[in-house]
Design a protein around this motif. Structure first.
Motif, PDB file in Angstrom:
ATOM      1  N   PRO A  19     -12.893 -38.853 -11.269  1.00  0.00           N
ATOM      2  CA  PRO A  19     -11.649 -38.451 -11.357  1.00  0.00           C
ATOM      3  C   PRO A  19     -12.728 -36.673 -11.435  1.00  0.00           C
ATOM      4  CG  PRO A  19     -12.192 -39.267 -13.116  1.00  0.00           C
ATOM      5  CD  PRO A  19     -13.068 -40.112 -12.238  1.00  0.00           C
ATOM      6  N   MET A  20     -11.903 -35.829 -11.195  1.00  0.00           N
ATOM      7  CA  MET A  20     -12.485 -34.221 -11.413  1.00  0.00           C
ATOM      8  C   MET A  20     -11.451 -33.096 -11.960  1.00  0.00           C
ATOM      9  SD  MET A  20     -11.336 -33.570  -6.651  1.00  0.00           S
ATOM     10  CE  MET A  20     -12.814 -32.081  -6.296  1.00  0.00           C
ATOM     11  N   MET A  21     -12.304 -31.999 -12.228  1.00  0.00           N
ATOM     12  CA  MET A  21     -11.092 -31.187 -12.961  1.00  0.00           C
ATOM     13  C   MET A  21     -10.225 -29.870 -12.142  1.00  0.00           C
ATOM     14  SD  MET A  21     -11.948 -31.810 -16.060  1.00  0.00           S
ATOM     15  CE  MET A  21     -11.507 -30.113 -16.966  1.00  0.00           C
ATOM     16  N   PRO A  22      -9.644 -29.622 -12.159  1.00  0.00           N
ATOM     17  CA  PRO A  22      -9.199 -28.787 -11.397  1.00  0.00           C
ATOM     18  C   PRO A  22      -9.044 -27.264 -11.522  1.00  0.00           C
ATOM     19  CG  PRO A  22      -7.582 -29.733 -13.551  1.00  0.00           C
ATOM     20  CD  PRO A  22      -9.130 -29.538 -13.408  1.00  0.00           C
ATOM     21  N   LYS A  23      -9.590 -27.363  -9.662  1.00  0.00           N
ATOM     22  CA  LYS A  23      -9.920 -26.104  -9.118  1.00  0.00           C
ATOM     23  C   LYS A  23      -9.257 -24.787  -8.891  1.00  0.00           C
ATOM     24  CE  LYS A  23     -14.154 -28.039  -8.248  1.00  0.00           C
ATOM     25  NZ  LYS A  23     -15.406 -28.537  -7.368  1.00  0.00           N
ATOM     26  N   SER A  24      -8.306 -24.509  -9.603  1.00  0.00           N
ATOM     27  CA  SER A  24      -6.653 -23.931  -9.873  1.00  0.00           C
ATOM     28  C   SER A  24      -7.080 -22.418  -9.161  1.00  0.00           C
ATOM     29  CB  SER A  24      -5.639 -23.933 -10.585  1.00  0.00           C
ATOM     30  OG  SER A  24      -5.484 -25.661 -10.741  1.00  0.00           O
ATOM     31  N   TRP A  25      -7.826 -21.675  -8.985  1.00  0.00           N
ATOM     32  CA  TRP A  25      -8.333 -20.670  -9.448  1.00  0.00           C
ATOM     33  C   TRP A  25      -8.400 -20.029  -7.537  1.00  0.00           C
ATOM     34  CZ3 TRP A  25     -12.082 -23.768 -11.551  1.00  0.00           C
ATOM     35  CH2 TRP A  25     -13.067 -24.051 -10.678  1.00  0.00           C
ATOM     36  N   PHE A  26      -8.518 -20.488  -6.881  1.00  0.00           N
ATOM     37  CA  PHE A  26      -8.683 -20.830  -5.568  1.00  0.00           C
ATOM     38  C   PHE A  26      -7.504 -19.742  -4.502  1.00  0.00           C
ATOM     39  CE2 PHE A  26     -12.306 -23.442  -5.257  1.00  0.00           C
ATOM     40  CZ  PHE A  26     -13.031 -22.465  -4.976  1.00  0.00           C
ATOM     41  N   PHE A  27      -5.818 -21.120  -5.801  1.00  0.00           N
ATOM     42  CA  PHE A  27      -4.915 -20.806  -4.375  1.00  0.00           C
ATOM     43  C   PHE A  27      -3.879 -19.720  -6.002  1.00  0.00           C
ATOM     44  CE2 PHE A  27      -6.366 -24.435  -4.154  1.00  0.00           C
ATOM     45  CZ  PHE A  27      -6.606 -24.669  -2.729  1.00  0.00           C
ATOM     46  N   GLU A  28      -3.027 -19.073  -5.269  1.00  0.00           N
ATOM     47  CA  GLU A  28      -2.032 -17.730  -5.567  1.00  0.00           C
ATOM     48  C   GLU A  28      -0.789 -19.149  -6.586  1.00  0.00           C
ATOM     49  OE1 GLU A  28      -0.456 -15.736  -2.327  1.00  0.00           O
ATOM     50  OE2 GLU A  28      -2.513 -15.245  -1.808  1.00  0.00           O
ATOM     51  N   SER A  29      -0.400 -17.961  -7.777  1.00  0.00           N
ATOM     52  CA  SER A  29       0.724 -19.359  -8.047  1.00  0.00           C
ATOM     53  C   SER A  29       2.221 -19.282  -7.423  1.00  0.00           C
ATOM     54  CB  SER A  29       0.993 -18.614  -9.524  1.00  0.00           C
ATOM     55  OG  SER A  29      -0.135 -18.865 -10.213  1.00  0.00           O
ATOM     56  N   SER A  30       3.220 -20.037  -7.680  1.00  0.00           N
ATOM     57  CA  SER A  30       4.149 -20.185  -7.214  1.00  0.00           C
ATOM     58  C   SER A  30       5.291 -20.267  -8.263  1.00  0.00           C
ATOM     59  CB  SER A  30       4.255 -22.036  -6.015  1.00  0.00           C
ATOM     60  OG  SER A  30       5.296 -22.156  -5.768  1.00  0.00           O
ATOM     61  N   ASN A  31       6.253 -20.192  -8.102  1.00  0.00           N
ATOM     62  CA  ASN A  31       7.102 -20.453  -8.576  1.00  0.00           C
ATOM     63  C   ASN A  31       9.097 -21.185  -8.504  1.00  0.00           C
ATOM     64  OD1 ASN A  31       6.823 -17.829 -10.006  1.00  0.00           O
ATOM     65  ND2 ASN A  31       7.486 -16.484  -8.808  1.00  0.00           N
ATOM     66  N   ALA A  32       7.567 -22.080  -7.790  1.00  0.00           N
ATOM     67  CA  ALA A  32       8.587 -23.324  -7.442  1.00  0.00           C
ATOM     68  C   ALA A  32       9.479 -24.246  -8.192  1.00  0.00           C
ATOM     69  CB  ALA A  32       7.882 -23.455  -5.767  1.00  0.00           C
ATOM     70  N   ASN A  33       8.501 -24.210  -9.204  1.00  0.00           N
ATOM     71  CA  ASN A  33       9.148 -25.842 -10.100  1.00  0.00           C
ATOM     72  C   ASN A  33       8.707 -26.749  -9.348  1.00  0.00           C
ATOM     73  OD1 ASN A  33       8.758 -23.337 -12.399  1.00  0.00           O
ATOM     74  ND2 ASN A  33      10.857 -23.498 -12.100  1.00  0.00           N
ATOM     75  N   CYS A  34       7.202 -27.493  -8.456  1.00  0.00           N
ATOM     76  CA  CYS A  34       7.234 -28.142  -7.848  1.00  0.00           C
ATOM     77  C   CYS A  34       6.054 -29.300  -8.972  1.00  0.00           C
ATOM     78  CB  CYS A  34       6.521 -28.020  -7.064  1.00  0.00           C
ATOM     79  SG  CYS A  34       6.009 -29.020  -5.276  1.00  0.00           S
ATOM     80  N   VAL A  35       6.460 -30.153  -9.032  1.00  0.00           N
ATOM     81  CA  VAL A  35       7.018 -31.515  -9.284  1.00  0.00           C
ATOM     82  C   VAL A  35       6.557 -32.838  -8.140  1.00  0.00           C
ATOM     83  CG1 VAL A  35       7.610 -33.451 -11.041  1.00  0.00           C
ATOM     84  CG2 VAL A  35       8.780 -31.106 -11.341  1.00  0.00           C
ATOM     85  N   PRO A  36       5.075 -32.576  -7.596  1.00  0.00           N
ATOM     86  CA  PRO A  36       5.124 -33.557  -6.818  1.00  0.00           C
ATOM     87  C   PRO A  36       4.548 -34.573  -7.093  1.00  0.00           C
ATOM     88  CG  PRO A  36       2.512 -32.635  -7.721  1.00  0.00           C
ATOM     89  CD  PRO A  36       4.298 -31.714  -8.636  1.00  0.00           C
ATOM     90  N   LEU A  90     -10.870 -20.847   1.044  1.00  0.00           N
ATOM     91  CA  LEU A  90     -10.955 -20.943   0.571  1.00  0.00           C
ATOM     92  C   LEU A  90     -10.938 -19.348  -0.508  1.00  0.00           C
ATOM     93  CD1 LEU A  90     -11.567 -24.852  -0.746  1.00  0.00           C
ATOM     94  CD2 LEU A  90      -9.427 -23.024   0.060  1.00  0.00           C
ATOM     95  N   THR A  91     -12.526 -18.978  -0.048  1.00  0.00           N
ATOM     96  CA  THR A  91     -12.753 -17.707  -0.506  1.00  0.00           C
ATOM     97  C   THR A  91     -13.861 -17.285   1.454  1.00  0.00           C
ATOM     98  OG1 THR A  91     -15.422 -19.062  -1.325  1.00  0.00           O
ATOM     99  CG2 THR A  91     -13.694 -18.556  -2.999  1.00  0.00           C
ATOM    100  N   THR A  92     -14.575 -15.594   0.930  1.00  0.00           N
ATOM    101  CA  THR A  92     -15.821 -16.039   2.092  1.00  0.00           C
ATOM    102  C   THR A  92     -17.030 -17.022   2.004  1.00  0.00           C
ATOM    103  OG1 THR A  92     -16.630 -14.239   0.385  1.00  0.00           O
ATOM    104  CG2 THR A  92     -14.755 -13.444   1.991  1.00  0.00           C
ATOM    105  N   SER A  93     -16.939 -17.689   0.651  1.00  0.00           N
ATOM    106  CA  SER A  93     -17.941 -18.685   1.674  1.00  0.00           C
ATOM    107  C   SER A  93     -17.919 -20.329   1.094  1.00  0.00           C
ATOM    108  CB  SER A  93     -19.702 -17.810  -0.250  1.00  0.00           C
ATOM    109  OG  SER A  93     -18.701 -18.393  -1.196  1.00  0.00           O
ATOM    110  N   LYS A  94     -16.454 -20.192   0.934  1.00  0.00           N
ATOM    111  CA  LYS A  94     -16.591 -21.567   1.215  1.00  0.00           C
ATOM    112  C   LYS A  94     -14.740 -21.689   1.103  1.00  0.00           C
ATOM    113  CE  LYS A  94     -15.678 -24.945  -2.599  1.00  0.00           C
ATOM    114  NZ  LYS A  94     -15.821 -26.312  -1.998  1.00  0.00           N
ATOM    115  N   GLU A  95     -15.236 -22.921   2.440  1.00  0.00           N
ATOM    116  CA  GLU A  95     -14.040 -23.901   3.317  1.00  0.00           C
ATOM    117  C   GLU A  95     -13.404 -25.144   3.363  1.00  0.00           C
ATOM    118  OE1 GLU A  95     -12.758 -23.813   7.985  1.00  0.00           O
ATOM    119  OE2 GLU A  95     -13.635 -21.608   7.094  1.00  0.00           O
ATOM    120  N   MET A  96     -12.054 -25.248   3.078  1.00  0.00           N
ATOM    121  CA  MET A  96     -12.300 -26.960   2.980  1.00  0.00           C
ATOM    122  C   MET A  96     -12.035 -27.296   4.187  1.00  0.00           C
ATOM    123  SD  MET A  96      -9.490 -27.531  -0.383  1.00  0.00           S
ATOM    124  CE  MET A  96      -9.967 -29.192  -0.211  1.00  0.00           C
TER     125      MET A  96
END
Length: 182
Positions: free
Chosen positions: A89-106, A145-151
């Protein structure tokens, strides 16, 4: 495309320090999930179950619209099955990503788009745990993701669902010429 069968076997190879999937006919798939992210049962030999085969098919159907070669689709789907079965299990790391107004329920197997300040990436949903989802990068070129982190391709991250947008398929329309008659 690979077709699962009951002879496929998960096992951990200590020599290469990786989870493997024996596909038979002297073919072996090396899972790219780092060892430190595997749950204890990943280190014991186990069969590729009917549930694994169903999950594999779900992921293949979800990524069908992505512009990936068949070997890359198989790699993504097999790594996704391994993640759904053996990833800690992982904890969310959402801070890398911009908020969306799409109301996506994946749902499991959906492809979504996540946006950073440096670009966008397509992600396969491995599981949705309510307000956050475990996502696997489905873009071969990677995502900064940042200047020092890439996925990298097939890397996992957990992200709050309010950051996601539905994946949009862009179909190039052919140019149609008309002849004026009369």
């Amino acid at each position: 495309m690979l077709k699962p069968n009951n002879s496929w076997m998960w096992y951990y190879d200590q020599k290469v320090d990786a989870l493997m999937l024996d596909l038979g006919d002297e073919m072996v798939f090396r899972v790219s999930i780092p060892t430190k992210h595997l749950i204890p049962c990943a280190f014991a030999k186990s069969v590729f179950t009917v549930d694994d085969a169903t999950t594999y098919q779900t992921y293949l159907e979800g990524i069908n619209q992505l512009d990936l070669s068949p070997p890359r689709k198989a790699e993504l789907a097999l790594t996704a099955v391994a993640a759904s079965r053996f990833h800690k299990p992982m904890m969310p790391k959402s801070w890398f990503f911009e908020s969306s107004n799409a109301n996506c329920v994946p749902q499991t197997g959906d492809v979504v788009t996540l946006t950073t300040k440096d670009g966008k990436g397509n992600f396969l949903i491995i599981e949705n745990s309510g307000c956050a989802s475990l996502c696997m990068l489905a873009s071969v070129e990677g995502l900064t993701l940042t200047t020092s982190k890439e996925m990298a391709f097939c890397e996992l991250i957990k992200v709050m669902n309010d950051r996601m947008s539905e994946y949009e398929v862009y179909i190039e329309q052919p140019v149609v010429s008309f002849a004026l008659v009369g």
